[in-house]
Design a protein around this motif. Sequence first.
Motif, PDB file in Angstrom:
ATOM      1  N   ALA A   1      39.894  26.161  54.718  1.00 36.45           N
ATOM      2  CA  ALA A   1      41.224  26.252  55.326  1.00 36.45           C
ATOM      3  C   ALA A   1      41.543  27.622  55.901  1.00 36.45           C
ATOM      4  CB  ALA A   1      42.287  25.884  54.285  1.00 36.45           C
ATOM      5  N   VAL A   2      40.675  28.614  55.696  1.00 35.82           N
ATOM      6  CA  VAL A   2      40.985  29.997  56.084  1.00 35.82           C
ATOM      7  C   VAL A   2      41.457  30.132  57.536  1.00 35.82           C
ATOM      8  CG1 VAL A   2      39.887  32.231  56.567  1.00 35.82           C
ATOM      9  CG2 VAL A   2      39.666  31.199  54.310  1.00 35.82           C
ATOM     10  N   PRO A   3      40.785  29.529  58.544  1.00 35.58           N
ATOM     11  CA  PRO A   3      41.268  29.702  59.928  1.00 35.58           C
ATOM     12  C   PRO A   3      42.669  29.155  60.149  1.00 35.58           C
ATOM     13  CG  PRO A   3      39.020  28.868  59.898  1.00 35.58           C
ATOM     14  CD  PRO A   3      39.527  28.759  58.507  1.00 35.58           C
ATOM     15  N   LEU A   4      43.005  28.049  59.497  1.00 38.95           N
ATOM     16  CA  LEU A   4      44.333  27.456  59.668  1.00 38.95           C
ATOM     17  C   LEU A   4      45.408  28.344  59.049  1.00 38.95           C
ATOM     18  CD1 LEU A   4      43.433  23.754  58.818  1.00 38.95           C
ATOM     19  CD2 LEU A   4      43.765  24.755  61.082  1.00 38.95           C
TER      20      LEU A   4
ATOM     21  N   ILE B   1      29.490  29.495  62.732  1.00 41.84           N
ATOM     22  CA  ILE B   1      28.815  29.091  61.500  1.00 41.84           C
ATOM     23  C   ILE B   1      27.703  30.100  61.233  1.00 41.84           C
ATOM     24  CG2 ILE B   1      27.500  27.278  60.345  1.00 41.84           C
ATOM     25  CD1 ILE B   1      28.921  25.279  62.227  1.00 41.84           C
ATOM     26  N   PHE B   2      27.926  30.958  60.242  1.00 42.08           N
ATOM     27  CA  PHE B   2      26.988  32.033  59.929  1.00 42.08           C
ATOM     28  C   PHE B   2      25.809  31.491  59.132  1.00 42.08           C
ATOM     29  CE2 PHE B   2      31.178  33.974  60.248  1.00 42.08           C
ATOM     30  CZ  PHE B   2      30.955  35.090  61.031  1.00 42.08           C
ATOM     31  N   GLN B   3      24.653  32.100  59.311  1.00 34.70           N
ATOM     32  CA  GLN B   3      23.477  31.710  58.547  1.00 34.70           C
ATOM     33  C   GLN B   3      23.652  32.027  57.063  1.00 34.70           C
ATOM     34  OE1 GLN B   3      19.893  33.208  60.291  1.00 34.70           O
ATOM     35  NE2 GLN B   3      18.573  31.831  59.159  1.00 34.70           N
ATOM     36  N   GLN B   4      24.428  33.054  56.758  1.00 36.77           N
ATOM     37  CA  GLN B   4      24.621  33.463  55.357  1.00 36.77           C
ATOM     38  C   GLN B   4      25.881  32.876  54.733  1.00 36.77           C
ATOM     39  OE1 GLN B   4      22.164  35.047  53.874  1.00 36.77           O
ATOM     40  NE2 GLN B   4      21.069  35.060  55.832  1.00 36.77           N
ATOM     41  N   TYR B   5      26.581  31.981  55.447  1.00 38.77           N
ATOM     42  CA  TYR B   5      27.762  31.242  54.970  1.00 38.77           C
ATOM     43  C   TYR B   5      29.020  32.108  54.886  1.00 38.77           C
ATOM     44  CZ  TYR B   5      23.754  28.528  53.233  1.00 38.77           C
ATOM     45  OH  TYR B   5      22.555  27.897  53.098  1.00 38.77           O
ATOM     46  N   ASN B   6      28.933  33.303  54.232  1.00 35.32           N
ATOM     47  CA  ASN B   6      30.073  34.230  54.147  1.00 35.32           C
ATOM     48  C   ASN B   6      31.318  33.582  53.554  1.00 35.32           C
ATOM     49  OD1 ASN B   6      28.401  36.091  55.311  1.00 35.32           O
ATOM     50  ND2 ASN B   6      29.435  36.158  57.295  1.00 35.32           N
ATOM     51  N   LEU B   7      31.154  32.784  52.514  1.00 35.82           N
ATOM     52  CA  LEU B   7      32.297  32.202  51.827  1.00 35.82           C
ATOM     53  C   LEU B   7      32.956  33.240  50.925  1.00 35.82           C
ATOM     54  CD1 LEU B   7      30.805  28.726  50.815  1.00 35.82           C
ATOM     55  CD2 LEU B   7      32.116  29.322  52.878  1.00 35.82           C
ATOM     56  N   ILE B   8      34.250  33.079  50.695  1.00 32.63           N
ATOM     57  CA  ILE B   8      34.988  33.981  49.803  1.00 32.63           C
ATOM     58  C   ILE B   8      34.757  33.508  48.372  1.00 32.63           C
ATOM     59  CG2 ILE B   8      37.254  34.884  49.182  1.00 32.63           C
ATOM     60  CD1 ILE B   8      38.115  34.229  52.109  1.00 32.63           C
ATOM     61  N   PRO B   9      34.136  34.325  47.524  1.00 29.67           N
ATOM     62  CA  PRO B   9      33.695  33.840  46.201  1.00 29.67           C
ATOM     63  C   PRO B   9      34.820  33.494  45.245  1.00 29.67           C
ATOM     64  CG  PRO B   9      33.301  36.209  46.413  1.00 29.67           C
ATOM     65  CD  PRO B   9      33.714  35.720  47.771  1.00 29.67           C
ATOM     66  N   SER B  10      36.020  34.042  45.447  1.00 30.98           N
ATOM     67  CA  SER B  10      37.106  33.876  44.470  1.00 30.98           C
ATOM     68  C   SER B  10      38.005  32.674  44.737  1.00 30.98           C
ATOM     69  CB  SER B  10      37.961  35.151  44.439  1.00 30.98           C
ATOM     70  OG  SER B  10      38.506  35.403  45.733  1.00 30.98           O
ATOM     71  N   ILE B  11      37.773  31.927  45.826  1.00 31.16           N
ATOM     72  CA  ILE B  11      38.601  30.759  46.129  1.00 31.16           C
ATOM     73  C   ILE B  11      37.712  29.527  46.283  1.00 31.16           C
ATOM     74  CG2 ILE B  11      40.429  32.133  47.184  1.00 31.16           C
ATOM     75  CD1 ILE B  11      39.404  31.331  49.926  1.00 31.16           C
TER      76      ILE B  11
ATOM     77  N   ARG C   1      45.304  22.982  53.571  1.00 29.84           N
ATOM     78  CA  ARG C   1      44.357  22.485  52.573  1.00 29.84           C
ATOM     79  C   ARG C   1      44.059  21.001  52.806  1.00 29.84           C
ATOM     80  NH1 ARG C   1      42.357  24.294  47.777  1.00 29.84           N
ATOM     81  NH2 ARG C   1      41.593  22.691  46.358  1.00 29.84           N
ATOM     82  N   GLU C   2      45.091  20.229  53.136  1.00 27.67           N
ATOM     83  CA  GLU C   2      44.882  18.799  53.393  1.00 27.67           C
ATOM     84  C   GLU C   2      43.930  18.587  54.567  1.00 27.67           C
ATOM     85  OE1 GLU C   2      48.803  17.308  53.959  1.00 27.67           O
ATOM     86  OE2 GLU C   2      49.252  17.152  51.805  1.00 27.67           O
ATOM     87  N   ARG C   3      44.105  19.365  55.618  1.00 36.50           N
ATOM     88  CA  ARG C   3      43.207  19.248  56.772  1.00 36.50           C
ATOM     89  C   ARG C   3      41.798  19.703  56.418  1.00 36.50           C
ATOM     90  NH1 ARG C   3      45.905  21.274  62.341  1.00 36.50           N
ATOM     91  NH2 ARG C   3      43.684  21.148  62.878  1.00 36.50           N
TER      92      ARG C   3
ATOM     93  N   LEU D   1      34.327  26.505  43.115  1.00 37.89           N
ATOM     94  CA  LEU D   1      34.072  27.823  43.690  1.00 37.89           C
ATOM     95  C   LEU D   1      32.692  27.825  44.344  1.00 37.89           C
ATOM     96  CD1 LEU D   1      35.352  30.094  40.775  1.00 37.89           C
ATOM     97  CD2 LEU D   1      36.542  29.589  42.929  1.00 37.89           C
ATOM     98  N   PRO D   2      32.472  28.725  45.311  1.00 40.45           N
ATOM     99  CA  PRO D   2      31.168  28.762  45.988  1.00 40.45           C
ATOM    100  C   PRO D   2      29.979  28.844  45.034  1.00 40.45           C
ATOM    101  CG  PRO D   2      32.725  30.068  47.223  1.00 40.45           C
ATOM    102  CD  PRO D   2      33.432  29.638  45.962  1.00 40.45           C
ATOM    103  N   ASN D   3      30.102  29.621  43.932  1.00 40.27           N
ATOM    104  CA  ASN D   3      28.953  29.772  43.036  1.00 40.27           C
ATOM    105  C   ASN D   3      28.687  28.522  42.197  1.00 40.27           C
ATOM    106  OD1 ASN D   3      30.902  29.870  41.035  1.00 40.27           O
ATOM    107  ND2 ASN D   3      30.497  31.995  40.448  1.00 40.27           N
ATOM    108  N   GLN D   4      29.553  27.527  42.323  1.00 40.58           N
ATOM    109  CA  GLN D   4      29.349  26.238  41.648  1.00 40.58           C
ATOM    110  C   GLN D   4      28.733  25.197  42.587  1.00 40.58           C
ATOM    111  OE1 GLN D   4      33.565  25.937  40.516  1.00 40.58           O
ATOM    112  NE2 GLN D   4      32.940  26.034  38.367  1.00 40.58           N
ATOM    113  N   LEU D   5      28.455  25.609  43.811  1.00 42.83           N
ATOM    114  CA  LEU D   5      27.917  24.708  44.824  1.00 42.83           C
ATOM    115  C   LEU D   5      26.455  25.028  45.103  1.00 42.83           C
ATOM    116  CD1 LEU D   5      30.863  24.897  47.395  1.00 42.83           C
ATOM    117  CD2 LEU D   5      30.500  23.130  45.660  1.00 42.83           C
TER     118      LEU D   5
END
Length: 234
Positions: A109-112, A92-102, A123-125, A142-146
Amino acid sequence: MSDTAIRTSGVTRDFQAGSQIIRVLHGIDLDVKAGELTFLVGESGSGKTTMISIMCGILWPTDGDVQVFGTDIYDLSDDELVDFRLQNIGFIFQQYNLIPSIDAASNAAVPLVAQGMDRLEARERAVAMLDKLNIADQADKLPNQLSGGQQQRVAIARALVHEPRLVVCDEPTAALDAKSGRRVMDLLREVAVAEDRACIIVTHDNRVFDLADRILVLEDGNIIHDGTEMPDDH
């Protein structure tokens, strides 16, 4: 006593600053037990983030050895290390590092998906994990909506969704109010603390110190305290 999850032996880390070599870690010897929630605390610049980055195979030590569940991770090839992290470690990164386009669920779900799981099942998990963090209603955003706190919880869901054996967190409650922070810590204990797992948390949040099984205090690249409670002078 449960088995050792992480063992570091003589771990040092140097950084180049112009013509100077700065030593950030000074020969760290440490065993982290499975089944424990371990906190790593200390002032900014004490070496905490460097230490956890080395523990989970993101930053190579200058010297020393690191074993994670019996595997010498820095003896692995680059590809083997990437695969080991994917199968065994959630960060769990301090800067989150989310992918902005998804959206949030796809981020979680990225690791799965990287492990080869069908995207719909992944996605269900991921949504189920977001639900545990009270943000399933944000799954399609999207991340920028959170908000910052919502982004942080998506990052936490991503780190936990594949049920890694080792969870490493850098300030996981920093952007959260007291109630949300407590919920996250309870979830980390539920998911990450078991006889065959371990969780290490870098934190300054004294609201959650009472949840730690073990507290390590790092100062100037050395562990100066190892106990079940914070020392009185910190």
